[in-house]
Write a protein that holds these residues in place. Structure first.
Motif, PDB file in Angstrom:
ATOM      1  N   GLN A 117     -14.995   6.312  -2.135  1.00 12.97           N
ATOM      2  CA  GLN A 117     -13.680   6.752  -2.626  1.00 12.97           C
ATOM      3  C   GLN A 117     -13.601   8.273  -2.735  1.00 12.97           C
ATOM      4  OE1 GLN A 117     -12.556   4.784  -6.298  1.00 12.97           O
ATOM      5  NE2 GLN A 117     -11.517   6.607  -7.037  1.00 12.97           N
ATOM      6  N   THR A 122      -6.039   1.190  -2.175  1.00  9.16           N
ATOM      7  CA  THR A 122      -6.194   0.405  -0.952  1.00  9.16           C
ATOM      8  C   THR A 122      -7.376  -0.549  -1.052  1.00  9.16           C
ATOM      9  OG1 THR A 122      -5.293   2.274   0.306  1.00  9.16           O
ATOM     10  CG2 THR A 122      -6.357   0.547   1.567  1.00  9.16           C
ATOM     11  N   SER A 123      -8.403  -0.151  -1.802  1.00 11.12           N
ATOM     12  CA  SER A 123      -9.571  -1.023  -1.964  1.00 11.12           C
ATOM     13  C   SER A 123      -9.246  -2.273  -2.770  1.00 11.12           C
ATOM     14  CB  SER A 123     -10.714  -0.261  -2.636  1.00 11.12           C
ATOM     15  OG  SER A 123     -10.395   0.059  -3.986  1.00 11.12           O
ATOM     16  N   PHE A 179      -7.635   5.673  -1.708  1.00 10.73           N
ATOM     17  CA  PHE A 179      -8.699   4.738  -1.361  1.00 10.73           C
ATOM     18  C   PHE A 179      -8.946   3.752  -2.496  1.00 10.73           C
ATOM     19  CE2 PHE A 179      -9.935   8.203   1.652  1.00 10.73           C
ATOM     20  CZ  PHE A 179      -9.728   7.460   2.814  1.00 10.73           C
ATOM     21  N   HIS A 233     -17.341  -3.920  -6.202  1.00  9.87           N
ATOM     22  CA  HIS A 233     -16.551  -2.697  -6.344  1.00  9.87           C
ATOM     23  C   HIS A 233     -17.232  -1.804  -7.374  1.00  9.87           C
ATOM     24  CE1 HIS A 233     -12.784  -0.287  -6.660  1.00  9.87           C
ATOM     25  NE2 HIS A 233     -12.609  -0.732  -5.432  1.00  9.87           N
ATOM     26  N   LEU A 246     -13.806   1.139   3.071  1.00 12.93           N
ATOM     27  CA  LEU A 246     -12.821   0.053   3.104  1.00 12.93           C
ATOM     28  C   LEU A 246     -13.234  -1.044   4.080  1.00 12.93           C
ATOM     29  CD1 LEU A 246      -9.436   2.027   3.055  1.00 12.93           C
ATOM     30  CD2 LEU A 246     -10.456   0.736   1.173  1.00 12.93           C
ATOM     31  N   VAL A 270      -7.180  -4.432   0.378  1.00 15.96           N
ATOM     32  CA  VAL A 270      -7.972  -4.890   1.520  1.00 15.96           C
ATOM     33  C   VAL A 270      -8.676  -6.228   1.231  1.00 15.96           C
ATOM     34  CG1 VAL A 270     -10.063  -4.369   2.867  1.00 15.96           C
ATOM     35  CG2 VAL A 270      -8.265  -2.652   2.625  1.00 15.96           C
ATOM     36  N   THR A 282      -6.193  -1.951   8.534  1.00 18.31           N
ATOM     37  CA  THR A 282      -6.603  -0.859   7.652  1.00 18.31           C
ATOM     38  C   THR A 282      -6.306   0.504   8.275  1.00 18.31           C
ATOM     39  OG1 THR A 282      -8.368  -2.269   6.766  1.00 18.31           O
ATOM     40  CG2 THR A 282      -8.524   0.087   6.328  1.00 18.31           C
ATOM     41  N   ASP A 284       0.828  -1.203   0.000  1.00 15.96           N
ATOM     42  CA  ASP A 284       0.000   0.000   0.000  1.00 15.96           C
ATOM     43  C   ASP A 284       0.865   1.256   0.000  1.00 15.96           C
ATOM     44  OD1 ASP A 284      -2.382   1.289  -0.116  1.00 15.96           O
ATOM     45  OD2 ASP A 284      -2.885   1.066   1.986  1.00 15.96           O
ATOM     46  N   TYR A 300     -12.561   5.388   4.777  1.00 20.92           N
ATOM     47  CA  TYR A 300     -12.225   4.248   5.639  1.00 20.92           C
ATOM     48  C   TYR A 300     -13.458   3.412   5.973  1.00 20.92           C
ATOM     49  CZ  TYR A 300      -7.291   5.112   6.363  1.00 20.92           C
ATOM     50  OH  TYR A 300      -5.932   5.230   6.166  1.00 20.92           O
TER      51      TYR A 300
END
Length: 243
Positions: free
Chosen positions: A210, A61-62, A58, A202, A143, A65, A115, A32, A140
């Motif tokens: 996001q 990171t998505s 984001f 997603h 996420l 995760v 996270t 990340d 967050y």
């Protein structure tokens, strides 16, 4: 509920006290950080507004995760079967739904910790710009909801087999399939295309998080996915109890 919390405490202690959980955390944090620098802060990223940097963070990171979620979740019941402790757990005065809920809560707590350890990355934006607390908070939340949905999928996969690699492959396949529904839905004519996009993990449902815009429909969607896969996991455990 008390039994579920006892199981969750036991499972969370297993994540914290064994190398596996920390190896997953270190790997995800390293990747990340590298992606954040390369795609958001590095020279190749070019000049960007702070909101765009956060949105890019984001987005990257998505993608990580769910990988962490699949890895953390598939061992929950496969390990019990390999160690022959699932029979003991099933014969204890604990309901199947409490077993499923306790294990899910433990994995979710560890994933939330992992996270939140990335929060220093959005704070780096403050060096040369400003950040919106609302966008960070909503991002967050997205996420954690996305990670919780994938955890529930991985837990379902671990209910189906005692082989860890097979559970990983199955959990990853279901997750990938639900991710791919969005790009597939963009090339298929309505109304089927719209249905596929609406079912995707997603894309359409994560985009609002996001960018810092939280929509109730997206929260309901992720909670529904979590509920559905926890429910079918419980039903699988109940079926296996009678085998």
């Amino acid at each position: 509920m008390r039994s579920a919390l006892v199981i969750a405490r036991r499972e969370l202690a297993g994540y914290v006290s064994t190398p596996m959980g920390w190896i997953v955390a270190a790997t995800i944090l390293l990747l990340d950080g590298l992606l954040f620098y390369a795609l958001a802060l590095g020279p190749a990223a070019g000049p960007r507004l702070s909101a765009e940097v956060l949105s890019r963070f984001f987005w990257t990171t998505s993608g990580l995760v769910p990988i962490a979620a699949v890895t953390l979740s598939v061992r929950l019941l496969t390990e019990e079967r390999q160690l022959d402790t699932l029979v003991l757990l099933s014969t204890a005065p604990v309901r199947d739904r409490e077993i499923v809920l306790g294990k899910f809560l433990a994995a979710l707590a560890f994933l939330a910790l992992l996270t939140l350890l990335t929060v220093y990355m959005p704070l780096l934006v403050l060096v040369n710009g400003k950040i919106s607390v609302g966008q960070v908070g909503v991002g967050y939340l997205g996420l954690l909801l996305l990670g919780g949905a994938v955890l529930a999928i991985g837990l379902f996969a671990s209910c189906l087999t005692r082989h860890t690699l097979l559970a990983v492959a199955l959990g990853a396949a279901i997750t990938a399939g639900m991710f791919l529904l969005y790009p597939l839905g963009t090339v298929i004519d309505p109304p089927l295309g719209g249905v596929l996009r609406a079912l995707s993990l997603h894309g359409e449902h994560f985009f609002g998080f996001q960018t810092g815009a939280m929509h109730l429909r997206d929260v309901v969607y992720y909670l529904s996915v979590i509920y559905f896969f926890l429910l079918v996991s419980t039903k699988v455990l109940e079926a296996k109890r009678w085998e």
